[in-house]
Design a protein around this motif. Structure first.
Motif, mmCIF file in Angstrom:
data_model
loop_
_atom_site.group_PDB
_atom_site.id
_atom_site.type_symbol
_atom_site.label_atom_id
_atom_site.label_comp_id
_atom_site.label_asym_id
_atom_site.label_seq_id
_atom_site.Cartn_x
_atom_site.Cartn_y
_atom_site.Cartn_z
ATOM 1 N N ARG A 254 32.290 16.083 72.527
ATOM 2 C CA ARG A 254 32.103 14.660 72.324
ATOM 3 C C ARG A 254 30.681 14.243 72.607
ATOM 4 O O ARG A 254 30.137 13.397 71.928
ATOM 5 C CB ARG A 254 33.032 13.920 73.256
ATOM 6 C CG ARG A 254 34.101 13.328 72.493
ATOM 7 C CD ARG A 254 34.444 12.053 72.560
ATOM 8 N NE ARG A 254 35.644 11.469 72.258
ATOM 9 C CZ ARG A 254 36.037 11.140 71.058
ATOM 10 N NH1 ARG A 254 35.396 11.493 70.015
ATOM 11 N NH2 ARG A 254 37.112 10.448 70.896
ATOM 12 N N ARG B 151 28.001 16.035 72.313
ATOM 13 C CA ARG B 151 27.133 16.477 71.237
ATOM 14 C C ARG B 151 27.257 15.564 70.028
ATOM 15 O O ARG B 151 26.282 15.282 69.358
ATOM 16 C CB ARG B 151 27.444 17.909 70.840
ATOM 17 C CG ARG B 151 26.967 18.877 71.851
ATOM 18 C CD ARG B 151 27.106 20.254 71.340
ATOM 19 N NE ARG B 151 26.508 21.145 72.296
ATOM 20 C CZ ARG B 151 26.459 22.427 72.153
ATOM 21 N NH1 ARG B 151 26.991 22.982 71.094
ATOM 22 N NH2 ARG B 151 25.885 23.171 73.060
ATOM 23 N N GLU B 152 28.473 15.129 69.736
ATOM 24 C CA GLU B 152 28.656 14.208 68.611
ATOM 25 C C GLU B 152 27.940 12.890 68.890
ATOM 26 O O GLU B 152 27.308 12.328 68.009
ATOM 27 C CB GLU B 152 30.148 13.941 68.370
ATOM 28 C CG GLU B 152 30.854 15.072 67.697
ATOM 29 C CD GLU B 152 32.327 14.774 67.477
ATOM 30 O OE1 GLU B 152 32.732 13.597 67.522
ATOM 31 O OE2 GLU B 152 33.061 15.729 67.247
ATOM 32 N N GLY B 153 27.997 12.407 70.096
ATOM 33 C CA GLY B 153 27.304 11.173 70.467
ATOM 34 C C GLY B 153 25.798 11.349 70.407
ATOM 35 O O GLY B 153 25.078 10.464 69.932
ATOM 36 N N ASP B 154 25.305 12.500 70.872
ATOM 37 C CA ASP B 154 23.870 12.769 70.799
ATOM 38 C C ASP B 154 23.432 12.886 69.340
ATOM 39 O O ASP B 154 22.375 12.401 68.955
ATOM 40 C CB ASP B 154 23.535 14.073 71.554
ATOM 41 C CG ASP B 154 23.707 13.923 73.064
ATOM 42 O OD1 ASP B 154 23.759 12.763 73.531
ATOM 43 O OD2 ASP B 154 23.781 14.963 73.739
ATOM 44 N N TRP B 155 24.282 13.588 68.580
ATOM 45 C CA TRP B 155 23.964 13.771 67.162
ATOM 46 C C TRP B 155 23.941 12.408 66.456
ATOM 47 O O TRP B 155 23.054 12.112 65.669
ATOM 48 C CB TRP B 155 25.015 14.695 66.536
ATOM 49 C CG TRP B 155 24.774 14.947 65.078
ATOM 50 C CD1 TRP B 155 23.881 15.802 64.536
ATOM 51 C CD2 TRP B 155 25.433 14.310 63.992
ATOM 52 N NE1 TRP B 155 23.934 15.769 63.175
ATOM 53 C CE2 TRP B 155 24.887 14.841 62.811
ATOM 54 C CE3 TRP B 155 26.453 13.350 63.894
ATOM 55 C CZ2 TRP B 155 25.319 14.448 61.543
ATOM 56 C CZ3 TRP B 155 26.875 12.974 62.638
ATOM 57 C CH2 TRP B 155 26.303 13.504 61.476
ATOM 58 N N GLU B 156 24.902 11.548 66.776
ATOM 59 C CA GLU B 156 24.977 10.210 66.180
ATOM 60 C C GLU B 156 23.751 9.380 66.555
ATOM 61 O O GLU B 156 23.147 8.707 65.716
ATOM 62 C CB GLU B 156 26.249 9.503 66.659
ATOM 63 C CG GLU B 156 26.503 8.191 65.962
ATOM 64 C CD GLU B 156 27.811 7.567 66.431
ATOM 65 O OE1 GLU B 156 27.795 6.341 66.616
ATOM 66 O OE2 GLU B 156 28.806 8.289 66.600
ATOM 67 N N LYS B 157 23.317 9.459 67.790
ATOM 68 C CA LYS B 157 22.119 8.743 68.229
ATOM 69 C C LYS B 157 20.881 9.279 67.526
ATOM 70 O O LYS B 157 19.998 8.525 67.122
ATOM 71 C CB LYS B 157 21.946 8.852 69.747
ATOM 72 C CG LYS B 157 22.911 8.018 70.527
ATOM 73 C CD LYS B 157 22.669 8.183 72.012
ATOM 74 C CE LYS B 157 23.715 7.424 72.811
ATOM 75 N NZ LYS B 157 23.545 7.614 74.253
ATOM 76 N N ILE C 119 20.749 10.796 64.608
ATOM 77 C CA ILE C 119 20.807 10.387 63.191
ATOM 78 C C ILE C 119 20.453 8.906 63.086
ATOM 79 O O ILE C 119 19.651 8.508 62.222
ATOM 80 C CB ILE C 119 22.212 10.653 62.592
ATOM 81 C CG1 ILE C 119 22.488 12.141 62.512
ATOM 82 C CG2 ILE C 119 22.357 9.991 61.231
ATOM 83 C CD1 ILE C 119 21.568 12.885 61.574
ATOM 84 N N THR C 120 21.000 8.080 63.936
ATOM 85 C CA THR C 120 20.719 6.644 63.917
ATOM 86 C C THR C 120 19.237 6.397 64.166
ATOM 87 O O THR C 120 18.598 5.582 63.489
ATOM 88 C CB THR C 120 21.575 5.910 64.975
ATOM 89 O OG1 THR C 120 22.942 6.172 64.720
ATOM 90 C CG2 THR C 120 21.332 4.415 64.951
#
Length: 179
Positions: free
Chosen positions: A2, A4-10, A12-13
């Motif tokens: 989770r 990593r997904e949040g870091d990845w989302e940040k 990308i954003t």
């Protein structure tokens, strides 16, 4: 996972936001370039219009002086001496001021062009001369415009005064004839 997904989302954003800002900067730059082009085109059009306007005004003035003096020279026997002399003095004063203005423009224009030529000769490889040349042009135009009004007003006043004296005299003669 989770995290990593949040870091990845940040990430990308953040990347998308960075690209969005770059696109906005590019659009602002493009708009500024378009604005500069429009201003340059307007200035060039204005300069051409002023040159044509000046040429036309000079043509009208020269034709007016030629017509006035051709007519005036035929009136010696018909006009009172004082009227002939005063109208001639006013018209000649107007003509001399006009010629003085044209000679002044010619001399100052030559001095300005010599300054630009000197700037060009001294500048080989020293960066952009455009701002210095633009400053020199603005100073030249400002000086010309300040002097122009001081010669234009008496030139027009004397020329119109000479013409009005003759019109007034002929109007009076017509009045006397009719009444």
């Amino acid at each position: 996972m989770r995290r990593r997904e949040g870091d990845w989302e940040k990430a990308i954003t953040g990347s998308v936001e960075s690209v969005r800002r770059e696109i906005l900067e590019i659009r602002r730059f493009q708009q500024a370039c378009e604005d500069d082009k429009a201003v340059a085109a307007w200035v060039q059009m204005n300069e051409k219009e002023m040159a044509h306007s000046t040429s036309y005004a000079n043509l009208i003035l020269v034709a007016g002086y030629a017509g006035y003096f051709a007519f005036w020279s035929t009136l010696l026997a018909r006009l009172p001496h004082w009227l002939y002399a005063v109208s001639g003095l006013l018209a000649l004063s107007s003509l001399l001021l006009f010629i003085s203005w044209e000679v002044t423009k010619m001399i100052w224009g030559t001095v300005y062009l010599n300054r630009i030529q000197t700037m060009l000769e001294k500048s080989s490889g020293r960066g952009s001369l455009v701002p210095a040349m633009e400053t020199a042009r603005r100073l030249h135009e400002a000086r010309m415009n300040r002097l122009w009004i001081w010669l234009l007003v008496p030139t027009v006043a004397f020329g119109i005064g000479a013409g009005l004296l003759l019109v007034g005299y002929f109007g009076l003669e017509v009045w006397k004839t009719l009444f």
